[in-house]
Design a protein around this motif. Structure first.
Motif, PDB file in Angstrom:
ATOM      1  N   HIS A   1     -11.765   1.171  -4.073  1.00 18.56           N
ATOM      2  CA  HIS A   1     -12.323   2.494  -4.385  1.00 18.56           C
ATOM      3  C   HIS A   1     -13.810   2.869  -4.017  1.00 18.56           C
ATOM      4  O   HIS A   1     -14.261   4.026  -4.073  1.00 18.56           O
TER       5      HIS A   1
ATOM      6  N   MET B   1      -6.955   5.348  -0.470  1.00 23.95           N
ATOM      7  CA  MET B   1      -6.345   3.963  -0.719  1.00 23.95           C
ATOM      8  C   MET B   1      -5.634   3.227   0.521  1.00 23.95           C
ATOM      9  O   MET B   1      -5.778   2.154   0.922  1.00 23.95           O
ATOM     10  N   ARG B   2      -4.672   4.129   1.094  1.00 28.33           N
ATOM     11  CA  ARG B   2      -3.942   3.708   2.234  1.00 28.33           C
ATOM     12  C   ARG B   2      -4.981   3.397   3.465  1.00 28.33           C
ATOM     13  O   ARG B   2      -4.477   2.516   4.194  1.00 28.33           O
TER      14      ARG B   2
ATOM     15  N   GLN C   1      -6.908  10.635  -3.038  1.00 30.92           N
ATOM     16  CA  GLN C   1      -7.171   9.272  -3.550  1.00 30.92           C
ATOM     17  C   GLN C   1      -6.335   8.550  -2.974  1.00 30.92           C
ATOM     18  O   GLN C   1      -6.557   7.309  -2.469  1.00 30.92           O
ATOM     19  N   ALA C   2      -4.816   8.844  -2.775  1.00 30.45           N
ATOM     20  CA  ALA C   2      -3.847   8.193  -2.252  1.00 30.45           C
ATOM     21  C   ALA C   2      -4.066   7.943  -0.698  1.00 30.45           C
ATOM     22  O   ALA C   2      -4.193   6.761  -0.272  1.00 30.45           O
TER      23      ALA C   2
ATOM     24  N   GLU D   1      -8.765  -2.071  -7.105  1.00 28.44           N
ATOM     25  CA  GLU D   1      -8.705  -0.763  -6.784  1.00 28.44           C
ATOM     26  C   GLU D   1      -9.579   0.077  -7.583  1.00 28.44           C
ATOM     27  O   GLU D   1      -9.952   1.130  -7.619  1.00 28.44           O
TER      28      GLU D   1
ATOM     29  N   GLU E   1       2.856   1.579  -3.493  1.00 26.28           N
ATOM     30  CA  GLU E   1       1.671   1.836  -4.513  1.00 26.28           C
ATOM     31  C   GLU E   1       1.014   3.428  -4.490  1.00 26.28           C
ATOM     32  O   GLU E   1       0.809   3.996  -5.572  1.00 26.28           O
ATOM     33  N   TRP E   2       0.766   3.776  -3.263  1.00 30.46           N
ATOM     34  CA  TRP E   2      -0.157   5.018  -2.903  1.00 30.46           C
ATOM     35  C   TRP E   2       0.569   5.936  -2.230  1.00 30.46           C
ATOM     36  O   TRP E   2       0.429   6.254  -1.099  1.00 30.46           O
TER      37      TRP E   2
ATOM     38  N   SER F   1       0.947  -1.265  -0.071  1.00 30.98           N
ATOM     39  CA  SER F   1      -0.033   0.045  -0.088  1.00 30.98           C
ATOM     40  C   SER F   1       0.924   1.180  -0.088  1.00 30.98           C
ATOM     41  O   SER F   1       0.489   2.180  -0.768  1.00 30.98           O
TER      42      SER F   1
END
Length: 344
Positions: free
Chosen positions: A305, A99-100, A95-96, A332, A88-89, A85
């Protein structure tokens, strides 16, 4: 007096000669020893140089094959979930951060500690589902035990008159014409043979090794995906015939599938959806319902998402039998999927 001086000189000379003889012997011994040591060190150096050269060659070969292996492997070994995680983010975008947070929720509440990355292509979801079925040793679905899947192409073509399956596309191979029937038969044979062999293997490590070998061979694994696609088509044809004849009710997701303008009948479903899977599109959600239904598995998908909504966790199909096995996916974007791994 002269005699005494001569005697002293003679004695000194004799002593020096004796000393030189001893030193000479020691020097010769030392030179011989040093020569032997030099020769030995030179041989040792030559041996070590050859050994190092072989070791470098072996390591280069090993690295080459390892890189080639993992490059071909379509389902990679497990990695730490939170570490993935963070890698990638990165950054502080909305958004990052979301996602985390979603990954942290999976780690904390769902006990998902690792994941296996799945190759990002248009077979992604079929690959992730089939890999888990094989790696868990899940047997054939009940209907597949009762029917010979090798006869499905023949049944569809001759018994049900669907000669339009000659327009079936095998992923990037857009048109096969009369060859479609033979290619479908080979795909079905590959699915049946590999599934039977792997599910009969009880040792978990051996089964995992067999899966890694299978899912690192593109030509073999693509046959599996095309067989699954064809079984989806067969199920759609069966459901369509049942709806037309009103013989028996069908699952409600078939109504959703046929309600789409792009898949109002089996032919349009094949032309507008199935033919593009593996080439330009993946399965959508209605087709995920169909996939879980025909394989008799409950597919639980974590949709990152959709974090903090009711659609964060979704089951495909939403109605399933208690005896069905469960597999899990992580996505995602509803396009590419990975395999989450649980640890207590």
């Amino acid at each position: 007096g002269r005699h005494e001086v001569w005697s002293w000189k003679a004695a000194s000379k004799e002593s020096l000669c004796l000393m030189w003889q001893k030193v000479k012997v020691q020097l010769m011994l030392s030179m011989s020893f040093l020569t032997a040591v030099f020769w030995y060190c030179r041989r040792l150096y030559s041996f070590l140089a050859q050994l190092l050269k072989r070791w470098v060659f072996i390591m280069q070969t090993l690295i080459f094959h390892t890189v080639a292996y993992f490059r071909n492997l379509s389902v990679l070994p497990e990695v730490d979930l939170l570490g993935y995680s963070v890698r990638e983010w990165k950054g502080e975008t909305k958004q990052a951060k979301q996602m985390r947070e979603a990954y942290e929720e999976l780690f904390r509440s769902c006990h998902i500690k690792y994941l296996r990355q799945v190759r990002r292509d248009n077979y992604s979801v079929v690959r992730a589902v089939l890999f888990q079925i094989f790696s868990q040793g899940i047997p054939f679905p009940s209907w597949m035990k009762e029917r010979d899947i090798l006869k499905l192409p023949e049944k569809l073509l001759y018994s049900q008159g669907c000669n339009w399956i000659q327009q079936y596309s095998f992923g990037p191979e857009r048109y096969t014409g009369p060859n479609a029937f033979g290619k479908l038969r080979k795909c079905m044979e590959s699915l049946k043979t590999n599934w039977a062999e792997i599910s009969a293997t009880r040792d978990h490590e051996e089964r995992g090794s067999m899966c890694n070998t299978l899912f690192s061979d593109e030509s073999r694994e693509y046959k599996l995906y095309e067989a699954i696609k064809f079984i989806m088509l067969y199920e759609v044809v069966e459901a369509y015939e049942q709806i037309k004849s009103r013989d028996e009710p069908v699952h409600n997701f078939f109504s959703l599938l046929f309600a789409r303008d792009s898949s109002c009948d089996p032919l349009s479903f094949m032309m507008n959806h199935l033919n593009s899977i593996g080439d330009s599109i993946c399965l959508d959600q209605v087709e995920l319902f169909l996939l879980g239904y025909l394989l008799e598995v409950k597919i639980r998908v974590y949709r990152l998402h959709r974090f903090n909504t009711e659609e964060f966790q979704v089951n495909y199909p939403d109605e399933y039998r208690r005896e069905w096995n469960e597999i899990s996916l992580l996505t995602e974007d509803d396009r590419y999927y990975h395999i989450p791994l649980f640890r207590t």
